[in-house]
Design a protein around this motif. Structure first.
Motif, PDB file in Angstrom:
ATOM      1  N   GLN A 101      58.780 -59.452   9.724  1.00 23.33           N
ATOM      2  CA  GLN A 101      59.374 -58.119   9.717  1.00 23.33           C
ATOM      3  C   GLN A 101      58.330 -57.051  10.019  1.00 23.33           C
ATOM      4  O   GLN A 101      57.214 -57.104   9.498  1.00 23.33           O
ATOM      5  CB  GLN A 101      60.014 -57.834   8.362  1.00 23.33           C
ATOM      6  CG  GLN A 101      60.798 -56.531   8.338  1.00 23.33           C
ATOM      7  CD  GLN A 101      61.500 -56.298   7.014  1.00 23.33           C
ATOM      8  OE1 GLN A 101      61.021 -56.728   5.965  1.00 23.33           O
ATOM      9  NE2 GLN A 101      62.627 -55.624   7.064  1.00 23.33           N
ATOM     10  N   VAL A 102      58.713 -56.078  10.852  1.00 29.45           N
ATOM     11  CA  VAL A 102      57.828 -54.943  11.135  1.00 29.45           C
ATOM     12  C   VAL A 102      57.691 -54.129   9.856  1.00 29.45           C
ATOM     13  O   VAL A 102      58.671 -53.616   9.329  1.00 29.45           O
ATOM     14  CB  VAL A 102      58.377 -54.062  12.281  1.00 29.45           C
ATOM     15  CG1 VAL A 102      57.456 -52.861  12.517  1.00 29.45           C
ATOM     16  CG2 VAL A 102      58.534 -54.868  13.561  1.00 29.45           C
ATOM     17  N   THR A 103      56.467 -54.070   9.331  1.00 29.52           N
ATOM     18  CA  THR A 103      56.213 -53.360   8.073  1.00 29.52           C
ATOM     19  C   THR A 103      55.383 -52.097   8.267  1.00 29.52           C
ATOM     20  O   THR A 103      55.205 -51.333   7.325  1.00 29.52           O
ATOM     21  CB  THR A 103      55.514 -54.289   7.068  1.00 29.52           C
ATOM     22  OG1 THR A 103      54.362 -54.883   7.690  1.00 29.52           O
ATOM     23  CG2 THR A 103      56.450 -55.400   6.605  1.00 29.52           C
ATOM     24  N   TYR A 104      54.875 -51.882   9.477  1.00 28.02           N
ATOM     25  CA  TYR A 104      54.094 -50.688   9.745  1.00 28.02           C
ATOM     26  C   TYR A 104      54.060 -50.467  11.248  1.00 28.02           C
ATOM     27  O   TYR A 104      53.920 -51.427  12.011  1.00 28.02           O
ATOM     28  CB  TYR A 104      52.667 -50.856   9.201  1.00 28.02           C
ATOM     29  CG  TYR A 104      51.842 -49.600   9.231  1.00 28.02           C
ATOM     30  CD1 TYR A 104      51.961 -48.636   8.231  1.00 28.02           C
ATOM     31  CD2 TYR A 104      50.955 -49.364  10.265  1.00 28.02           C
ATOM     32  CE1 TYR A 104      51.207 -47.477   8.262  1.00 28.02           C
ATOM     33  CE2 TYR A 104      50.198 -48.207  10.302  1.00 28.02           C
ATOM     34  CZ  TYR A 104      50.337 -47.269   9.293  1.00 28.02           C
ATOM     35  OH  TYR A 104      49.599 -46.123   9.333  1.00 28.02           O
ATOM     36  N   THR A 105      54.181 -49.232  11.679  1.00 22.47           N
ATOM     37  CA  THR A 105      54.042 -48.890  13.097  1.00 22.47           C
ATOM     38  C   THR A 105      53.037 -47.751  13.219  1.00 22.47           C
ATOM     39  O   THR A 105      52.762 -47.038  12.262  1.00 22.47           O
ATOM     40  CB  THR A 105      55.387 -48.464  13.723  1.00 22.47           C
ATOM     41  OG1 THR A 105      55.891 -47.337  13.014  1.00 22.47           O
ATOM     42  CG2 THR A 105      56.400 -49.603  13.698  1.00 22.47           C
ATOM     43  N   GLY A 106      52.476 -47.606  14.390  1.00 21.54           N
ATOM     44  CA  GLY A 106      51.518 -46.533  14.628  1.00 21.54           C
ATOM     45  C   GLY A 106      50.137 -46.790  14.066  1.00 21.54           C
ATOM     46  O   GLY A 106      49.347 -45.868  13.890  1.00 21.54           O
ATOM     47  N   MET A 107      49.803 -48.057  13.808  1.00 22.96           N
ATOM     48  CA  MET A 107      48.512 -48.404  13.230  1.00 22.96           C
ATOM     49  C   MET A 107      47.383 -48.148  14.230  1.00 22.96           C
ATOM     50  O   MET A 107      47.526 -48.398  15.414  1.00 22.96           O
ATOM     51  CB  MET A 107      48.496 -49.882  12.836  1.00 22.96           C
ATOM     52  CG  MET A 107      47.193 -50.318  12.178  1.00 22.96           C
ATOM     53  SD  MET A 107      47.101 -52.105  11.923  1.00 22.96           S
ATOM     54  CE  MET A 107      46.266 -52.608  13.418  1.00 22.96           C
ATOM     55  N   SER A 108      46.268 -47.665  13.717  1.00 21.28           N
ATOM     56  CA  SER A 108      45.043 -47.522  14.504  1.00 21.28           C
ATOM     57  C   SER A 108      43.907 -48.165  13.728  1.00 21.28           C
ATOM     58  O   SER A 108      43.939 -48.220  12.499  1.00 21.28           O
ATOM     59  CB  SER A 108      44.714 -46.046  14.736  1.00 21.28           C
ATOM     60  OG  SER A 108      45.686 -45.441  15.535  1.00 21.28           O
ATOM     61  N   GLY A 109      42.903 -48.649  14.429  1.00 21.71           N
ATOM     62  CA  GLY A 109      41.744 -49.252  13.784  1.00 21.71           C
ATOM     63  C   GLY A 109      40.888 -49.952  14.815  1.00 21.71           C
ATOM     64  O   GLY A 109      41.199 -49.955  16.000  1.00 21.71           O
ATOM     65  N   TYR A 110      39.811 -50.574  14.345  1.00 22.39           N
ATOM     66  CA  TYR A 110      38.890 -51.271  15.224  1.00 22.39           C
ATOM     67  C   TYR A 110      39.068 -52.773  15.079  1.00 22.39           C
ATOM     68  O   TYR A 110      39.228 -53.280  13.972  1.00 22.39           O
ATOM     69  CB  TYR A 110      37.439 -50.880  14.891  1.00 22.39           C
ATOM     70  CG  TYR A 110      37.136 -49.456  15.270  1.00 22.39           C
ATOM     71  CD1 TYR A 110      36.647 -49.153  16.538  1.00 22.39           C
ATOM     72  CD2 TYR A 110      37.368 -48.424  14.375  1.00 22.39           C
ATOM     73  CE1 TYR A 110      36.390 -47.837  16.900  1.00 22.39           C
ATOM     74  CE2 TYR A 110      37.119 -47.112  14.726  1.00 22.39           C
ATOM     75  CZ  TYR A 110      36.629 -46.821  15.992  1.00 22.39           C
ATOM     76  OH  TYR A 110      36.381 -45.534  16.348  1.00 22.39           O
ATOM     77  N   ASN A 111      39.030 -53.474  16.214  1.00 27.66           N
ATOM     78  CA  ASN A 111      39.090 -54.936  16.151  1.00 27.66           C
ATOM     79  C   ASN A 111      37.682 -55.522  16.161  1.00 27.66           C
ATOM     80  O   ASN A 111      36.692 -54.787  16.203  1.00 27.66           O
ATOM     81  CB  ASN A 111      39.967 -55.512  17.275  1.00 27.66           C
ATOM     82  CG  ASN A 111      39.366 -55.347  18.660  1.00 27.66           C
ATOM     83  OD1 ASN A 111      38.242 -54.872  18.840  1.00 27.66           O
ATOM     84  ND2 ASN A 111      40.121 -55.746  19.666  1.00 27.66           N
ATOM     85  N   GLU A 112      37.585 -56.833  16.144  1.00 23.21           N
ATOM     86  CA  GLU A 112      36.271 -57.494  16.077  1.00 23.21           C
ATOM     87  C   GLU A 112      35.433 -57.292  17.333  1.00 23.21           C
ATOM     88  O   GLU A 112      34.241 -57.573  17.335  1.00 23.21           O
ATOM     89  CB  GLU A 112      36.437 -58.982  15.778  1.00 23.21           C
ATOM     90  CG  GLU A 112      37.188 -59.743  16.841  1.00 23.21           C
ATOM     91  CD  GLU A 112      37.499 -61.172  16.430  1.00 23.21           C
ATOM     92  OE1 GLU A 112      37.134 -62.084  17.192  1.00 23.21           O
ATOM     93  OE2 GLU A 112      38.094 -61.374  15.361  1.00 23.21           O
ATOM     94  N   HIS A 113      36.035 -56.778  18.398  1.00 17.84           N
ATOM     95  CA  HIS A 113      35.304 -56.509  19.633  1.00 17.84           C
ATOM     96  C   HIS A 113      34.789 -55.072  19.676  1.00 17.84           C
ATOM     97  O   HIS A 113      34.172 -54.670  20.662  1.00 17.84           O
ATOM     98  CB  HIS A 113      36.194 -56.777  20.846  1.00 17.84           C
ATOM     99  CG  HIS A 113      36.764 -58.153  20.850  1.00 17.84           C
ATOM    100  ND1 HIS A 113      36.020 -59.269  21.170  1.00 17.84           N
ATOM    101  CD2 HIS A 113      37.998 -58.602  20.520  1.00 17.84           C
ATOM    102  CE1 HIS A 113      36.778 -60.343  21.057  1.00 17.84           C
ATOM    103  NE2 HIS A 113      37.972 -59.970  20.658  1.00 17.84           N
ATOM    104  N   GLY A 114      35.098 -54.291  18.628  1.00 17.29           N
ATOM    105  CA  GLY A 114      34.662 -52.905  18.562  1.00 17.29           C
ATOM    106  C   GLY A 114      35.580 -51.940  19.301  1.00 17.29           C
ATOM    107  O   GLY A 114      35.244 -50.773  19.465  1.00 17.29           O
ATOM    108  N   TRP A 115      36.731 -52.421  19.762  1.00 14.70           N
ATOM    109  CA  TRP A 115      37.676 -51.565  20.465  1.00 14.70           C
ATOM    110  C   TRP A 115      38.487 -50.773  19.457  1.00 14.70           C
ATOM    111  O   TRP A 115      38.950 -51.316  18.454  1.00 14.70           O
ATOM    112  CB  TRP A 115      38.626 -52.383  21.317  1.00 14.70           C
ATOM    113  CG  TRP A 115      37.988 -53.226  22.382  1.00 14.70           C
ATOM    114  CD1 TRP A 115      36.698 -53.155  22.839  1.00 14.70           C
ATOM    115  CD2 TRP A 115      38.606 -54.276  23.108  1.00 14.70           C
ATOM    116  NE1 TRP A 115      36.492 -54.093  23.808  1.00 14.70           N
ATOM    117  CE2 TRP A 115      37.645 -54.793  24.000  1.00 14.70           C
ATOM    118  CE3 TRP A 115      39.876 -54.828  23.109  1.00 14.70           C
ATOM    119  CZ2 TRP A 115      37.917 -55.820  24.875  1.00 14.70           C
ATOM    120  CZ3 TRP A 115      40.160 -55.855  23.973  1.00 14.70           C
ATOM    121  CH2 TRP A 115      39.179 -56.351  24.857  1.00 14.70           C
TER     122      TRP A 115
END
Length: 179
Positions: free
Chosen positions: A87-101
């Motif tokens: 189930q979609v529990t959050y939308t509009g998330m921002s953050g950094y992934n393991e590649h630094g993006w």
């Protein structure tokens, strides 16, 4: 066709799972969505395989939809296969992934029974939304990564997670993502 941008390099051939079959060529990337557009090979059909990672039964993909808060979807990873009840529990998330993006416009889905939603090696696999017909699905995005508690995944999926995140498909492509 879409995959996760971290799964390859621009203009490289895209392979089916771990196999040698070329399914297309990487044409356009967006690191803020961890998305890559593939120019599909002529032999490719709009299908998602249902079952284990070696499944041969496929449901037709008949269109696309956004991932809205509260909706349910399924993942289909090359490592752990097909999983529904997420189930979609959050939308509009921002953050950094393991590649630094710096990722933006992401959706998070949680496996409601606490089981596997995906694992390392599933990235780039499709996220589909069920329709009223079992043999037809709508594209909702691609698997970008996993977060949250550990979950046991079938078929050797180590580092399984009960939550996955994906870019949310826009209803029309921004000019930066058009091939």
């Amino acid at each position: 066709m879409l995959t996760a941008a971290h799964c390859g390099n621009y203009h490289d051939p895209a392979l089916a799972g771990d196999g040698p079959d070329v399914i297309g060529f990487q044409a356009q990337t967006s690191t803020k969505r961890d998305s890559m557009i593939l120019r599909a090979a002529d032999s490719m059909q709009p299908r998602v395989y249902i079952g284990d990672p070696k499944a041969t039964y496929g449901a037709e993909v008949i269109g696309m939809t956004k991932l809205y808060f509260g909706n349910y979807f399924c993942t289909d990873g090359a490592k752990t296969g097909y999983h529904c009840g997420i189930q979609v529990t959050y939308t509009g998330m921002s953050g950094y992934n393991e590649h630094g993006w710096h990722l933006q416009h992401m959706a998070v889905g949680t496996q409601k029974d606490g089981g596997c939603a995906g694992a390392r090696g599933d990235s780039g696999g499709p996220i589909v939304v069920p329709t009223s017909q079992f043999s037809k699905k709508k594209a909702g995005g691609t698997i970008s990564g996993g977060i949250g508690p550990h979950a046991d995944c079938p078929y050797g999926g180590q580092d399984g997670r009960s939550k996955v995140f994906s870019h949310a498909l826009p209803m029309c492509w921004p000019s930066s993502m058009r091939p």
